[in-house]
Design a protein around this motif. Structure first.
Motif, PDB file in Angstrom:
ATOM      1  N   THR A   1       0.836  -1.213   0.000  1.00 14.83           N
ATOM      2  CA  THR A   1       0.000   0.000   0.000  1.00 14.83           C
ATOM      3  C   THR A   1       0.862   1.251   0.000  1.00 14.83           C
ATOM      4  O   THR A   1       0.572   2.235  -0.706  1.00 14.83           O
ATOM      5  N   GLN A   2       1.945   1.227   0.792  1.00 15.80           N
ATOM      6  CA  GLN A   2       2.839   2.383   0.853  1.00 15.80           C
ATOM      7  C   GLN A   2       3.472   2.652  -0.504  1.00 15.80           C
ATOM      8  O   GLN A   2       3.574   3.800  -0.945  1.00 15.80           O
ATOM      9  N   THR A   3       3.906   1.577  -1.178  1.00 12.66           N
ATOM     10  CA  THR A   3       4.507   1.732  -2.508  1.00 12.66           C
ATOM     11  C   THR A   3       3.506   2.356  -3.484  1.00 12.66           C
ATOM     12  O   THR A   3       3.853   3.249  -4.272  1.00 12.66           O
ATOM     13  N   GLN A   4       2.258   1.915  -3.398  1.00  9.57           N
ATOM     14  CA  GLN A   4       1.234   2.473  -4.275  1.00  9.57           C
ATOM     15  C   GLN A   4       0.982   3.945  -3.972  1.00  9.57           C
ATOM     16  O   GLN A   4       0.823   4.765  -4.885  1.00  9.57           O
ATOM     17  N   LEU A   5       0.981   4.297  -2.669  1.00  6.51           N
ATOM     18  CA  LEU A   5       0.737   5.688  -2.291  1.00  6.51           C
ATOM     19  C   LEU A   5       1.884   6.601  -2.720  1.00  6.51           C
ATOM     20  O   LEU A   5       1.670   7.729  -3.157  1.00  6.51           O
ATOM     21  N   ILE A   6       3.128   6.091  -2.564  1.00  6.97           N
ATOM     22  CA  ILE A   6       4.287   6.888  -2.997  1.00  6.97           C
ATOM     23  C   ILE A   6       4.237   7.120  -4.501  1.00  6.97           C
ATOM     24  O   ILE A   6       4.479   8.231  -4.990  1.00  6.97           O
ATOM     25  N   GLN A   7       3.894   6.068  -5.249  1.00 11.54           N
ATOM     26  CA  GLN A   7       3.769   6.227  -6.694  1.00 11.54           C
ATOM     27  C   GLN A   7       2.639   7.186  -7.020  1.00 11.54           C
ATOM     28  O   GLN A   7       2.735   8.001  -7.959  1.00 11.54           O
ATOM     29  N   SER A   8       1.560   7.113  -6.238  1.00 12.04           N
ATOM     30  CA  SER A   8       0.437   8.026  -6.441  1.00 12.04           C
ATOM     31  C   SER A   8       0.862   9.465  -6.223  1.00 12.04           C
ATOM     32  O   SER A   8       0.457  10.370  -6.963  1.00 12.04           O
ATOM     33  N   GLU A   9       1.714   9.691  -5.191  1.00  7.53           N
ATOM     34  CA  GLU A   9       2.211  11.047  -4.926  1.00  7.53           C
ATOM     35  C   GLU A   9       3.057  11.557  -6.087  1.00  7.53           C
ATOM     36  O   GLU A   9       2.947  12.709  -6.516  1.00  7.53           O
TER      37      GLU A   9
ATOM     38  N   GLN B   1       5.682  14.192   8.774  1.00  5.11           N
ATOM     39  CA  GLN B   1       5.316  12.790   8.969  1.00  5.11           C
ATOM     40  C   GLN B   1       4.619  12.248   7.721  1.00  5.11           C
ATOM     41  O   GLN B   1       3.805  12.952   7.109  1.00  5.11           O
ATOM     42  N   PRO B   2       4.926  10.987   7.350  1.00  2.34           N
ATOM     43  CA  PRO B   2       4.260  10.397   6.172  1.00  2.34           C
ATOM     44  C   PRO B   2       2.747  10.339   6.357  1.00  2.34           C
ATOM     45  O   PRO B   2       2.255  10.050   7.447  1.00  2.34           O
ATOM     46  N   PHE B   3       2.032  10.674   5.291  1.00  2.00           N
ATOM     47  CA  PHE B   3       0.571  10.576   5.199  1.00  2.00           C
ATOM     48  C   PHE B   3      -0.168  11.631   6.018  1.00  2.00           C
ATOM     49  O   PHE B   3      -1.380  11.558   6.142  1.00  2.00           O
ATOM     50  N   PHE B   4       0.555  12.604   6.575  1.00  2.00           N
ATOM     51  CA  PHE B   4      -0.140  13.683   7.286  1.00  2.00           C
ATOM     52  C   PHE B   4      -0.393  14.831   6.303  1.00  2.00           C
ATOM     53  O   PHE B   4       0.523  15.307   5.635  1.00  2.00           O
ATOM     54  N   THR B   5      -1.650  15.260   6.215  1.00  2.00           N
ATOM     55  CA  THR B   5      -1.989  16.348   5.301  1.00  2.00           C
ATOM     56  C   THR B   5      -3.120  17.180   5.882  1.00  2.00           C
ATOM     57  O   THR B   5      -3.963  16.670   6.634  1.00  2.00           O
ATOM     58  N   THR B   6      -3.097  18.463   5.555  1.00  2.00           N
ATOM     59  CA  THR B   6      -4.189  19.357   5.974  1.00  2.00           C
ATOM     60  C   THR B   6      -5.145  19.636   4.818  1.00  2.00           C
ATOM     61  O   THR B   6      -6.136  20.347   4.992  1.00  2.00           O
ATOM     62  N   LYS B   7      -4.828  19.084   3.653  1.00  2.00           N
ATOM     63  CA  LYS B   7      -5.678  19.314   2.483  1.00  2.00           C
ATOM     64  C   LYS B   7      -6.938  18.452   2.582  1.00  2.00           C
ATOM     65  O   LYS B   7      -6.919  17.397   3.229  1.00  2.00           O
ATOM     66  N   PRO B   8      -8.013  18.860   1.917  1.00  2.00           N
ATOM     67  CA  PRO B   8      -9.232  18.049   1.920  1.00  2.00           C
ATOM     68  C   PRO B   8      -8.986  16.686   1.287  1.00  2.00           C
ATOM     69  O   PRO B   8      -8.053  16.495   0.499  1.00  2.00           O
ATOM     70  N   THR B   9      -9.838  15.732   1.622  1.00  2.00           N
ATOM     71  CA  THR B   9      -9.714  14.369   1.094  1.00  2.00           C
ATOM     72  C   THR B   9      -9.735  14.382  -0.434  1.00  2.00           C
ATOM     73  O   THR B   9     -10.574  15.022  -1.051  1.00  2.00           O
ATOM     74  N   GLY B  10      -8.753  13.681  -1.006  1.00  2.00           N
ATOM     75  CA  GLY B  10      -8.662  13.599  -2.456  1.00  2.00           C
ATOM     76  C   GLY B  10      -7.741  14.627  -3.077  1.00  2.00           C
ATOM     77  O   GLY B  10      -7.422  14.554  -4.254  1.00  2.00           O
ATOM     78  N   GLN B  11      -7.299  15.639  -2.281  1.00  2.00           N
ATOM     79  CA  GLN B  11      -6.424  16.685  -2.830  1.00  2.00           C
ATOM     80  C   GLN B  11      -4.978  16.512  -2.406  1.00  2.00           C
ATOM     81  O   GLN B  11      -4.123  17.284  -2.808  1.00  2.00           O
ATOM     82  N   GLY B  12      -4.683  15.556  -1.561  1.00  2.00           N
ATOM     83  CA  GLY B  12      -3.296  15.350  -1.140  1.00  2.00           C
ATOM     84  C   GLY B  12      -3.120  13.982  -0.513  1.00  2.00           C
ATOM     85  O   GLY B  12      -4.026  13.445   0.124  1.00  2.00           O
ATOM     86  N   THR B  13      -1.923  13.396  -0.702  1.00  2.00           N
ATOM     87  CA  THR B  13      -1.629  12.077  -0.131  1.00  2.00           C
ATOM     88  C   THR B  13      -0.902  12.178   1.196  1.00  2.00           C
ATOM     89  O   THR B  13      -0.771  11.190   1.909  1.00  2.00           O
ATOM     90  N   GLY B  14      -0.374  13.356   1.526  1.00  2.00           N
ATOM     91  CA  GLY B  14       0.382  13.502   2.758  1.00  2.00           C
ATOM     92  C   GLY B  14       1.802  12.987   2.660  1.00  2.00           C
ATOM     93  O   GLY B  14       2.460  12.762   3.677  1.00  2.00           O
ATOM     94  N   LEU B  15       2.289  12.786   1.430  1.00  2.00           N
ATOM     95  CA  LEU B  15       3.654  12.270   1.248  1.00  2.00           C
ATOM     96  C   LEU B  15       4.613  13.303   0.669  1.00  2.00           C
ATOM     97  O   LEU B  15       5.821  13.057   0.631  1.00  2.00           O
TER      98      LEU B  15
END
Length: 457
Positions: free
Chosen positions: A192-200, A409-423
């Motif tokens: 999942t982390q690999t997919q999220l990093i690629q998504s970022e 920190q990884p995956f921490f974001t203040t953006k609304p859902t769908g606008q940022g991965t936090g990476l």
């Protein structure tokens, strides 16, 4: 004649008592007991009989020397060596004194005063060493007590260890099962982390797409325009050639060559933009290259701005740049540092745009005079030496203090859902650290945020 028997009796008795050989060294206790009884027998024999004095003397000395040999040869008696050292001068002088009497009475009488002085010294030595040995014996006794306590503690620990081993054995089966479940979960999390990093990475590439389209359109327009002009010039040249007006032909040829140079220039510009896009999209090769940081920062600033403009035509921002021309080229991985700069600039535009629409959670009206502004600055540092700084500052709402320590920190974001991965900031922080640098943030709520990259040159 009595001294050697008395010494044998004293030494054997002291060894038995001080070392408690009856309990601790039963095999040696028998030997010492025999020597003690033998010494007593020799002493009684010498007192009852005036004959065989030399024989009694030799036997007494043999017992004493055997005791000395036992102490120095066996490690069990190592704590008794100081006691033997205290008696050694007396033993040796007594032995020499008796041998001198036995071998030559005249020699002994001649040096009698010397032997008496030596014996006096030996007795003084025994007294002094007795005092020292007594102190040492007390210290050794304390050490022995401590050793016994340690042995008891060791035995207790062994019992506790055995009990713990039983408990560990009982829990091993359940822990093994939990381990297998956790390993399976970890594999899923890594995937999942690999997919999220690629998504970022793909998200940041998407931010560039519109900007690249805008940037590449300009040189393509020039290429198309100059190509059409050259076509017209070539048609005109054909007419002049037919007329034989070669002076005009040379002038037209010169114009065509000039236009071709411009076409070539703008074609290379379009090629550079495409290469930049490919560098950003591909996996970093980890190769450090001399890189113009000013050009890199300026290119990603324009691409990020045009990308945001392509998505929101109403957005405008003031771009302020301050590039230190004395930085020169520094060795970095261009794709990685480019990603860091792009992430920081994109976040700065987002913060500035957010502040332009809202203030303290209230939607601003037309009277709002806030103008989104981004500052990009590079500078060569004198402290620390051999380093440069890249600063990205915005006039957005700033970062609240209660989340400031979480932004990397990884995956921490203040953006609304769908606008940022936090990476984005997490990856940027890791990239800068991998380059031996630092990524710091300075922020004040209501005034803006500044991210500062420090890189070694």
């Amino acid at each position: 004649m009595y001294l050697e028997s008395i010494l044998g009796l004293i030494i054997s008795s002291v060894l038995r008592k001080s070392l408690e050989t009856k309990t601790n060294l039963p095999q040696w206790d028998k030997v010492l007991l025999i020597i003690m009884y033998a010494s007593i027998g020799l002493l009684v024999w010498s007192m009852l009989s005036r004959r065989n004095g030399n024989l009694i003397m030799c036997l007494g000395h043999l017992l004493v020397f055997y005791l000395v040999y036992i102490v120095f040869k066996n490690k069990e008696f190592r704590f008794s060596k100081p006691f033997i050292y205290s008696l050694l001068p007396l033993i040796i002088i007594s032995f020499v004194d008796n041998i001198a009497q036995w071998v030559s009475a005249d020699f002994y009488n001649k040096w009698n005063s010397f032997f008496d002085a030596a014996m006096t010294f030996a007795y003084v030595w025994v007294g002094a060493m007795w005092i020292i040995t007594k102190r040492q014996r007390k210290a050794l006794e304390n050490e022995r007590i401590k050793t016994q306590e340690l042995e008891k503690e060791f035995k207790l620990n062994e019992k506790i260890k055995a009990a713990l081993e039983v408990q560990v054995a009982e829990r091993t089966a359940s822990l093994t099962l939990q381990k297998e479940e956790l390993e399976h979960t970890l594999v899923e999390l890594k995937a999942t982390q690999t997919q999220l990093i690629q998504s970022e990475k793909m998200a940041s590439l998407g931010e560039l797409t519109a900007g690249i389209a805008h940037e590449i359109q300009n040189p393509l327009n020039f290429v198309n325009n100059f190509s059409e002009v050259n076509k017209e010039l070539l048609e005109e040249m054909q007419g002049e050639i037919a007329k034989g007006n070669f002076e005009e032909v040379r002038a037209l040829a010169s114009d065509i060559i000039s236009n071709e140079e411009k076409i070539n220039h703008h074609g290379k510009r379009a090629d550079g933009i495409v290469k930049s896009m490919l560098q950003h999209s591909r996996v970093s090769n980890g190769v450090y290259e001399p890189t113009d940081i000013n050009a890199l920062a300026d290119e990603y600033l324009r691409l990020a701005y045009h990308g945001l403009r392509a998505k929101d035509k109403s957005f405008n921002a003031t771009l302020n740049t301050d590039y230190d021309e004395f930085i020169g080229r520094i060795n970095v991985i261009p794709q990685d540092i480019g990603r860091v700069i792009l992430n920081l600039i994109t976040n700065a535009f987002y913060a500035a745009a957010h502040s332009s629409h809202t203030s303290n959670g209230v939607t601003n009206g037309p009277q709002n005079s806030h103008e989104p502004t981004i500052w990009i600055k590079t500078s060569k540092m004198s402290d620390p030496e051999n380093s440069i700084q890249i600063s990205v500052r915005d006039n957005g709402p700033g970062i609240p203090q209660n989340i400031l320590d979480k932004i990397f920190q990884p995956f921490f974001t203040t953006k609304p859902t769908g606008q940022g991965t936090g990476l984005g900031l997490s990856l940027s922080y890791d990239i800068v650290k991998a380059h031996g640098g630092e990524l710091n943030v300075v922020t004040k709520e209501g005034e803006g945020t500044e991210f500062i990259i420090t890189l070694p040159t």
